[in-house]
Scaffold this motif. Structure first.
Motif, PDB file in Angstrom:
ATOM      1  N   LYS A   3       1.387 -12.697   1.896  1.00  0.00           N
ATOM      2  CA  LYS A   3       0.012 -12.317   1.613  1.00  0.00           C
ATOM      3  C   LYS A   3      -0.266 -10.889   2.052  1.00  0.00           C
ATOM      4  O   LYS A   3       0.203 -10.440   3.074  1.00  0.00           O
ATOM      5  CB  LYS A   3      -0.964 -13.267   2.327  1.00  0.00           C
ATOM      6  CG  LYS A   3      -0.913 -14.698   1.802  1.00  0.00           C
ATOM      7  CD  LYS A   3      -1.975 -15.544   2.459  1.00  0.00           C
ATOM      8  CE  LYS A   3      -1.978 -16.961   1.906  1.00  0.00           C
ATOM      9  NZ  LYS A   3      -3.027 -17.801   2.518  1.00  0.00           N
ATOM     10  N   SER A   4      -1.071 -10.214   1.245  1.00  0.00           N
ATOM     11  CA  SER A   4      -1.506  -8.863   1.564  1.00  0.00           C
ATOM     12  C   SER A   4      -2.825  -8.935   2.320  1.00  0.00           C
ATOM     13  O   SER A   4      -3.764  -9.580   1.885  1.00  0.00           O
ATOM     14  CB  SER A   4      -1.700  -8.054   0.268  1.00  0.00           C
ATOM     15  OG  SER A   4      -2.526  -6.957   0.511  1.00  0.00           O
ATOM     16  N   LYS A   5      -2.889  -8.307   3.497  1.00  0.00           N
ATOM     17  CA  LYS A   5      -4.133  -8.338   4.259  1.00  0.00           C
ATOM     18  C   LYS A   5      -5.266  -7.679   3.499  1.00  0.00           C
ATOM     19  O   LYS A   5      -6.399  -8.135   3.515  1.00  0.00           O
ATOM     20  CB  LYS A   5      -3.925  -7.637   5.601  1.00  0.00           C
ATOM     21  CG  LYS A   5      -2.975  -8.387   6.537  1.00  0.00           C
ATOM     22  CD  LYS A   5      -2.861  -7.664   7.867  1.00  0.00           C
ATOM     23  CE  LYS A   5      -1.936  -8.425   8.815  1.00  0.00           C
ATOM     24  NZ  LYS A   5      -1.792  -7.739  10.114  1.00  0.00           N
ATOM     25  N   ALA A   6      -4.955  -6.583   2.791  1.00  0.00           N
ATOM     26  CA  ALA A   6      -5.993  -5.902   2.017  1.00  0.00           C
ATOM     27  C   ALA A   6      -6.527  -6.809   0.933  1.00  0.00           C
ATOM     28  O   ALA A   6      -7.724  -6.921   0.708  1.00  0.00           O
ATOM     29  CB  ALA A   6      -5.429  -4.614   1.413  1.00  0.00           C
ATOM     30  N   ALA A   7      -5.599  -7.512   0.235  1.00  0.00           N
ATOM     31  CA  ALA A   7      -6.024  -8.408  -0.834  1.00  0.00           C
ATOM     32  C   ALA A   7      -6.837  -9.559  -0.267  1.00  0.00           C
ATOM     33  O   ALA A   7      -7.797 -10.015  -0.873  1.00  0.00           O
ATOM     34  CB  ALA A   7      -4.815  -8.926  -1.607  1.00  0.00           C
ATOM     35  N   THR A  11     -17.086   5.419 -11.426  1.00  0.00           N
ATOM     36  CA  THR A  11     -16.561   5.691 -12.765  1.00  0.00           C
ATOM     37  C   THR A  11     -16.098   7.137 -12.926  1.00  0.00           C
ATOM     38  O   THR A  11     -15.492   7.476 -13.948  1.00  0.00           O
ATOM     39  CB  THR A  11     -17.628   5.389 -13.833  1.00  0.00           C
ATOM     40  OG1 THR A  11     -18.804   6.163 -13.564  1.00  0.00           O
ATOM     41  CG2 THR A  11     -17.982   3.910 -13.826  1.00  0.00           C
ATOM     42  N   ALA A  12     -16.353   7.980 -11.913  1.00  0.00           N
ATOM     43  CA  ALA A  12     -15.873   9.359 -11.969  1.00  0.00           C
ATOM     44  C   ALA A  12     -14.458   9.499 -11.404  1.00  0.00           C
ATOM     45  O   ALA A  12     -13.889  10.589 -11.399  1.00  0.00           O
ATOM     46  CB  ALA A  12     -16.825  10.278 -11.208  1.00  0.00           C
ATOM     47  N   THR A  13     -13.885   8.371 -10.910  1.00  0.00           N
ATOM     48  CA  THR A  13     -12.531   8.406 -10.367  1.00  0.00           C
ATOM     49  C   THR A  13     -11.541   8.901 -11.419  1.00  0.00           C
ATOM     50  O   THR A  13     -11.527   8.407 -12.546  1.00  0.00           O
ATOM     51  CB  THR A  13     -12.105   6.999  -9.889  1.00  0.00           C
ATOM     52  OG1 THR A  13     -13.057   6.527  -8.930  1.00  0.00           O
ATOM     53  CG2 THR A  13     -10.727   7.032  -9.256  1.00  0.00           C
ATOM     54  N   LYS A  14     -10.713   9.865 -11.045  1.00  0.00           N
ATOM     55  CA  LYS A  14      -9.763  10.452 -11.997  1.00  0.00           C
ATOM     56  C   LYS A  14      -8.333   9.946 -11.826  1.00  0.00           C
ATOM     57  O   LYS A  14      -7.531  10.025 -12.753  1.00  0.00           O
ATOM     58  CB  LYS A  14      -9.795  11.976 -11.880  1.00  0.00           C
ATOM     59  CG  LYS A  14     -11.132  12.587 -12.288  1.00  0.00           C
ATOM     60  CD  LYS A  14     -11.095  14.113 -12.222  1.00  0.00           C
ATOM     61  CE  LYS A  14     -12.421  14.715 -12.683  1.00  0.00           C
ATOM     62  NZ  LYS A  14     -12.402  16.187 -12.626  1.00  0.00           N
ATOM     63  N   SER A  15      -8.000   9.447 -10.634  1.00  0.00           N
ATOM     64  CA  SER A  15      -6.666   8.923 -10.421  1.00  0.00           C
ATOM     65  C   SER A  15      -6.690   7.920  -9.268  1.00  0.00           C
ATOM     66  O   SER A  15      -7.569   7.971  -8.404  1.00  0.00           O
ATOM     67  CB  SER A  15      -5.665  10.040 -10.120  1.00  0.00           C
ATOM     68  OG  SER A  15      -5.956  10.647  -8.877  1.00  0.00           O
ATOM     69  N   VAL A  16      -5.714   7.031  -9.279  1.00  0.00           N
ATOM     70  CA  VAL A  16      -5.552   6.032  -8.218  1.00  0.00           C
ATOM     71  C   VAL A  16      -4.067   5.964  -7.874  1.00  0.00           C
ATOM     72  O   VAL A  16      -3.226   5.811  -8.764  1.00  0.00           O
ATOM     73  CB  VAL A  16      -6.053   4.643  -8.672  1.00  0.00           C
ATOM     74  CG1 VAL A  16      -5.707   3.587  -7.623  1.00  0.00           C
ATOM     75  CG2 VAL A  16      -7.553   4.668  -8.937  1.00  0.00           C
ATOM     76  N   ALA A  17      -3.765   6.099  -6.593  1.00  0.00           N
ATOM     77  CA  ALA A  17      -2.377   6.027  -6.114  1.00  0.00           C
ATOM     78  C   ALA A  17      -1.470   6.986  -6.873  1.00  0.00           C
ATOM     79  O   ALA A  17      -0.320   6.668  -7.167  1.00  0.00           O
ATOM     80  CB  ALA A  17      -1.867   4.594  -6.223  1.00  0.00           C
ATOM     81  N   LEU A  62       2.306  -0.744  -8.828  1.00  0.00           N
ATOM     82  CA  LEU A  62       1.193  -1.613  -9.181  1.00  0.00           C
ATOM     83  C   LEU A  62       0.497  -2.198  -7.959  1.00  0.00           C
ATOM     84  O   LEU A  62      -0.734  -2.242  -7.895  1.00  0.00           O
ATOM     85  CB  LEU A  62       1.665  -2.731 -10.111  1.00  0.00           C
ATOM     86  CG  LEU A  62       0.557  -3.637 -10.647  1.00  0.00           C
ATOM     87  CD1 LEU A  62      -0.442  -2.837 -11.470  1.00  0.00           C
ATOM     88  CD2 LEU A  62       1.139  -4.766 -11.481  1.00  0.00           C
ATOM     89  N   ALA A  63       1.267  -2.667  -6.952  1.00  0.00           N
ATOM     90  CA  ALA A  63       0.656  -3.255  -5.765  1.00  0.00           C
ATOM     91  C   ALA A  63      -0.234  -2.247  -5.055  1.00  0.00           C
ATOM     92  O   ALA A  63      -1.366  -2.555  -4.654  1.00  0.00           O
ATOM     93  CB  ALA A  63       1.742  -3.773  -4.825  1.00  0.00           C
ATOM     94  N   LYS A  64       0.247  -1.020  -4.888  1.00  0.00           N
ATOM     95  CA  LYS A  64      -0.535   0.026  -4.238  1.00  0.00           C
ATOM     96  C   LYS A  64      -1.746   0.391  -5.078  1.00  0.00           C
ATOM     97  O   LYS A  64      -2.849   0.607  -4.557  1.00  0.00           O
ATOM     98  CB  LYS A  64       0.348   1.255  -4.015  1.00  0.00           C
ATOM     99  CG  LYS A  64      -0.348   2.393  -3.265  1.00  0.00           C
ATOM    100  CD  LYS A  64       0.621   3.552  -3.022  1.00  0.00           C
ATOM    101  CE  LYS A  64      -0.062   4.690  -2.260  1.00  0.00           C
ATOM    102  NZ  LYS A  64       0.867   5.824  -2.044  1.00  0.00           N
TER     103      LYS A  64
END
Length: 600
Positions: free
Chosen positions: A24-28, A80-86, A107-109
């Motif tokens: 299990k992921s603590k963040a999830a 919605t202004a987010t331009k990138s993730v990880a 994908l997980a990150k």
């Protein structure tokens, strides 16, 4: 070819129908599930076969996927202004739903990033006029108004187009082929496929023929079998049929039309049943968000009107649900390589789900899972069952579960399978389920007790999309050799195959009906076709809501020529005003006819 996906998360399967636990992921755990049930099921399915309707990993040219395949996902973020993730760029359109090309290793990150709210799976959709024009009053309308669609762009997202066909000469401005190698269109869209112009467009071939036929109905310029808006010009997307790529295709067409200062109508003669069937799924919302003044989208209702692929049952504490699925025998020519059940119920309750094979073996009752990916796999005899039950509500406030069954060393065990649903808490209400099958084996399984309604999926479920049913304008024709041909459809009524509404939740769909069988239009020279369907050199007949939708797209191109700022609501009102159902009061809506056969 479709790549075989190695799960990005290691999933171990125990013997005897027991699923091994995942770390299990603590963040999830803190935030709950962010992956859709479809994405979790995609990741959890055995690697030996790409799950039904799954993505094509970009760059895959053979049966073995690269070490790190790329998933083309749909994404919602808190900002919605987010331009990138990880480190992964996001492609944004007019609304809140974005797309991203995410390497499986990231994908997980990507999912765990705090700004990410939801990530949906890439799923495959599929492609679903001589006497038709007078039937809808088109010649009289054109003569009265002088409109031909001049100055209007018709966008076609489909299997491509035959650029050598004389009916399109000089009228195709650009073509984005999503299936050939290239850097993509730029402008913040995905870096896949190639945008072609001029003579270079002829390298893109329509080997299926569906897109060429559709384009001809909307605006083909031939004398023998003209389309509706013969003065319009085209922007073409030869799509790979992933829902995320289709969304980007629509965005690209509208962006190109805006650069030219032109109004535009986009035709989508395609669809699927992986969604919630209420217009609130990510694909439907993303496409509806692109609509606006001078930006219209038309979609086919679907061709599953007589298919036993929808079932619904009320689930209470005293009455669990049991969805029987009749699967053809393993030795049958129609045996099932796999089947998938896409289930939805109210987020006001929670349910547990299990699968029971035709031998009586069953999985454990699977409760809601609060970590990503919310999926477990089970072995029942010679079959593998993948169940996804995320403990999170979809954007519409409802819960989704997915049950996928596949044969380990051949087809799925035949007989009566069951997907059982029991209430755990609250009030789940009516549980709706849709059955998805191998596209080459549409009769391999069916619900034992089907309900023949709510069969309009995405993108036709989109609230701002004009959704079109099919009317059978004729059922006989002469082929090129003069031989009389026929098809078993009742003439002068709604087509038996046309998918009915309403939307899950009661929304009114389809919007209107238009001629969809048997329609004469352009034949792609690169496609294989039965000679009985060829009616003249370079022309053929086809049937489906796929043919009805471009008829309406052409009509809206005529409207946009005179009123280039027409909104989706105004377009629907204009179509409704000229539509009627035989022997029904004016303005009446019907789940098969919509507001009736269009007449302008």
């Amino acid at each position: 070819m479709v790549g075989k996906l190695k799960p990005a998360f290691k999933l171990a399967t125990g013997a005897g129908g027991k699923a091994a636990a995942k770390p299990k992921s603590k963040a999830a755990s803190r935030r709950g599930c962010k992956m859709s049930a479809s994405l979790a099921a995609l990741l959890g399915a055995p690697r030996k076969r790409t799950p039904l309707g799954a993505m094509m990993a970009f760059g895959v040219q053979g049966p073995v996927a690269p070490a790190d395949p790329t998933l083309h996902v749909l994404v919602r973020c808190t900002d919605t202004a987010t331009k990138s993730v990880a480190g992964v760029p996001l492609a944004k359109g007019a609304g809140d739903v974005m797309t991203a090309l995410v390497p499986a290793s990231k994908l997980a990150k990507f999912v765990a990033a705090p700004q990410v709210q939801r990530v949906s799976a890439p799923r495959m959709m599929r492609p679903l006029m001589d006497i038709a024009l007078p039937l809808a009053g088109v010649p009289k309308y054109v003569k009265k108004t002088g409109m031909s669609g001049k100055g209007v762009i018709i966008g076609i997202v489909d299997t491509g187009i035959d650029l050598t066909h004389p009916d399109f000469t000089g009228r195709v401005l650009k073509l984005w082929d999503q299936e050939i190698a290239g850097p993509g269109p730029g402008d913040g869209l995905g870096n896949f496929g190639a945008v072609l112009t001029g003579a270079a467009m002829t390298v893109s071939k329509d080997v299926h023929g569906h897109g060429t036929h559709v384009a001809g109905i909307a605006g083909g310029g031939g004398q023998a079998y003209p389309g509706v808006a013969t003065g319009a010009e085209y922007l073409i997307v030869k799509t790979n049929f992933q829902n995320s790529a289709i969304v980007e295709g629509v965005r690209w067409i509208f962006a190109e039309a805006a650069k030219l200062g032109r109004p535009c109508v986009v035709n989508l003669s395609l669809g699927g049943h992986y969604d919630s069937h209420d217009g609130m799924d990510d694909t439907s919302v993303a496409i509806s968000d692109e609509c606006g003044p001078g930006r219209l989208v038309v979609a086919a209702a679907g061709n599953e009107g007589g298919d036993p692929i929808h079932a619904a049952q009320a689930v209470t504490a005293a009455s669990p649900g049991s969805f029987g699925i009749l699967v053809k025998p393993r030795k049958s020519l129609e045996s099932a390589p796999y089947f998938l059940v896409n289930g939805w119920y109210s987020g006001k309750g929670s349910c547990e789900v299990r699968a029971v094979s035709s031998t009586g073996a069953n999985t454990a009752w699977q409760k809601l899972i609060a970590t990503d990916p919310a999926v477990k796999t089970y072995t029942l005899g010679g079959d593998t069952v993948t169940i996804s039950t995320p403990d999170s509500a979809a954007p519409n406030g409802d819960r989704q579960f997915v049950v996928e069954v596949q044969g380990n060393a051949g087809p799925v065990q035949g007989g009566t399978w069951k997907v059982e649903v029991r209430r755990k808490s609250g009030n789940p209400g009516v549980v709706h389920a849709w059955l998805l099958l191998h596209p080459d084996r549409p009769s391999s399984a069916r619900f034992a007790v089907p309900v023949f309604d709510s069969l309009i999926g995405s993108p036709g479920a989109g609230l701002d999309v004009v959704t079109v049913a099919s009317y059978t304008s004729r059922n006989t024709w002469k082929d090129l050799s003069g031989e009389e041909e026929s098809v078993g459809l009742a003439p002068d009524t709604i087509s038996e195959f046309s998918s009915p509404g309403p939307l899950r939740g009661g929304g009114l769909k389809p919007d209107v009906a238009a001629p969809g069988a048997m329609i004469a239009s352009c034949l792609s020279s690169a496609s294989a076709v039965e000679q009985g369907n060829v009616i003249a050199k370079r022309y053929r007949v086809m049937a489906g809501t796929s043919m009805a939708a471009p008829f309406v797209s052409g009509l809206l191109a005529l409207l946009l020529e005179g009123k280039p700022q027409t909104t989706p609501a105004q377009a629907k009102a204009w179509l409704k005003k000229g539509s009627s159902i035989p022997n029904a009061a004016a303005g009446k809506h019907d789940v098969k006819w919509g507001y009736g056969l269009i007449k302008v």
